[in-house]
Design an enzyme around this catalytic site. Structure first.
Site, PDB file in Angstrom:
ATOM      1  CB  THR A  53     -45.383 131.127 -25.847  1.00  0.00           C
ATOM      2  OG1 THR A  53     -46.318 130.046 -25.767  1.00  0.00           O
ATOM      3  CG2 THR A  53     -44.645 131.231 -24.514  1.00  0.00           C
ATOM      4  CE  LYS A  77     -46.606 127.050 -23.517  1.00  0.00           C
ATOM      5  NZ  LYS A  77     -46.842 127.589 -24.862  1.00  0.00           N
ATOM      6  CE  LYS A 108     -40.979 131.877 -28.459  1.00  0.00           C
ATOM      7  NZ  LYS A 108     -42.447 131.926 -28.126  1.00  0.00           N
TER       8      LYS A 108
END
Length: 290
Positions: A97, A172, A240
Site C-alpha cells: 500500500t 485501497k 501510514k
C-alpha cells in the site's frame, strides 16, 4: 506454472509466497533480513536471492509486498533493484500500500525497460494472507493483469482490475477510509455497552446479524471485549495508510472529516505505546478516558 520472484517476507508476504510455492510455481524470494528468506526456503523450498535483481532474474512475474514508498523504490530501482534483473515482457505486481505518486513513478520506470507494472494492494489482513483469502485491487494494463491473475489466485479469493495505473491504490484508500470509520464506531458501541452494564458478547450476537453487522464486528469484537490487541493490522501501518488517504484527498478536493479525526485517535494510541497494537485498539483509548 510460472517462474516467480517474491520480494518482502513480512507477515503478509511470507504466507503469500508460501501459497505460490504450494501451487507449484517456481519461487525465488528476497527479504532485507536474509535469515527470514533462508527460513522460508527451508519450509517451502525454492531459492533465496541476495538482491531483488538476482531474485527477479528470469522471472515471469515479480511480486512485492514491502513497507512504504521508499521501500518500494529501493526494491525496484538501482543496480540491485528488481527492474535491473527483469526481462522485457515480465510483469511486476506491487502488493504494497503506497501513494499513487510512487506507483506512477515506478510504472514509468518499469515501462522504460519493457516491463509491465501492476499496482495491486491487498485487503484481508494476516489471516487472509495465511488462508489464501485476500482481496486484491489492481491497476494497470489489462493484458498484463490477465496474465498475472492466475498467479495472484494462489493467495486471493477475489482479484479485480479497477482501471489504469493507480486505480488499485485509490481503491485501497477507499477500503482504509471505510475501515477507520467502522472501527471507531464499533469501539464506541462496545464502550457504550460496557458503561451501560450490558453483556457485550450478547449484544454483538444480536446486532451482528443485522444492519450494524460488519467484518470488523464479527472478527474483532471478542478481542476488543477482552482488551487483547497483540495481533492483526498495526496502528503504525494504519496511520501510514491514512496519511496517504488524507494527502490524496487534499489533492483531489475530497472531504474526509471522520478519517482525519480517527487518524488523530490513532496518534493517541501511538502515544500510549500502542503503535504495534491492532487497529481495533481504538476501544482501549476510550477506556483510558474513563
Amino acid at each position: 506454472m510460472a517462474k516467480v520472484a517474491f520480494l518482502g517476507l513480512g507477515v503478509m508476504g511470507y504466507p503469500m509466497a508460501g501459497h505460490l510455492a504450494a501451487r507449484g510455481h517456481e519461487v525465488t524470494v528476497y527479504n532485507r533480513t536474509a535469515a527470514k528468506a533462508e527460513n522460508w526456503v527451508a519450509l517451502h523450498g525454492g531459492r533465496a536471492a541476495s538482491t531483488p535483481a538476482e531474485a527477479a532474474s528470469g522471472a515471469e512475474f515479480v511480486m512485492a509486498c514491502v513497507g512504504n514508498d521508499d521501500d518500494l523504490r529501493a526494491v525496484c530501482t538501482g543496480e540491485t533493484g528488481a527492474f535491473a534483473g527483469m526481462s522485457e515482457g515480465a510483469v511486476f505486481v506491487d502488493h504494497t500500500t503506497v501513494s499513487v505518486v510512487v506507483t506512477r513513478e515506478m510504472a514509468l520506470a518499469a515501462a522504460a525497460g519493457g516491463i509491465a507494472f501492476l499496482d495491486a494492494p491487498i485487503s484481508g489482513g494476516q489471516a487472509g494472507a495465511e488462508n489464501g483469502q485476500l482481496v486484491v485491487m489492481c491497476g494497470g494494463d489489462s493484458a498484463a493483469y490477465a496474465s498475472a491473475e492466475p498467479v495472484i489466485a494462489a493467495y486471493a479469493k477475489l482479484a479485480r482490475r479497477m482501471g489504469e495505473t493507480g486505480t488499485g491504490q485509490l481503491t485501497k484508500m477507499v477500503n482504509q477510509i471505510c475501515i477507520a470509520g467502522l472501527v471507531q464506531s464499533l469501539s464506541e458501541g462496545l464502550h457504550f455497552a460496557e458503561k451501560a452494564g450490558l453483556d457485550g458478547r450478547a449484544v454483538v450476537e444480536v446486532i451482528g446479524g443485522g444492519a450494524a453487522g460488519s467484518w470488523q464486528m464479527l472478527n474483532r469484537y471478542e478481542s476488543m471485549l477482552d482488551d487483547m490487541f497483540e495481533h492483526g493490522f498495526a496502528v503504525d501501518w494504519m496511520r501510514k495508510d491514512l496519511g496517504i488517504c488524507l494527502e490524496t484527498a487534499n489533492e483531489t478536493g475530497a472531504s474526509l472529516p471522520v478519517t482525519a479525526l480517527v487518524d488523530q485517535f490513532y496518534k493517541d494510541i501511538q502515544k500510549m505505546g500502542g503503535g504495534r497494537w491492532d487497529t481495533s485498539s481504538l476501544v482501549r483509548r476510550l477506556r483510558a478516558m474513563g
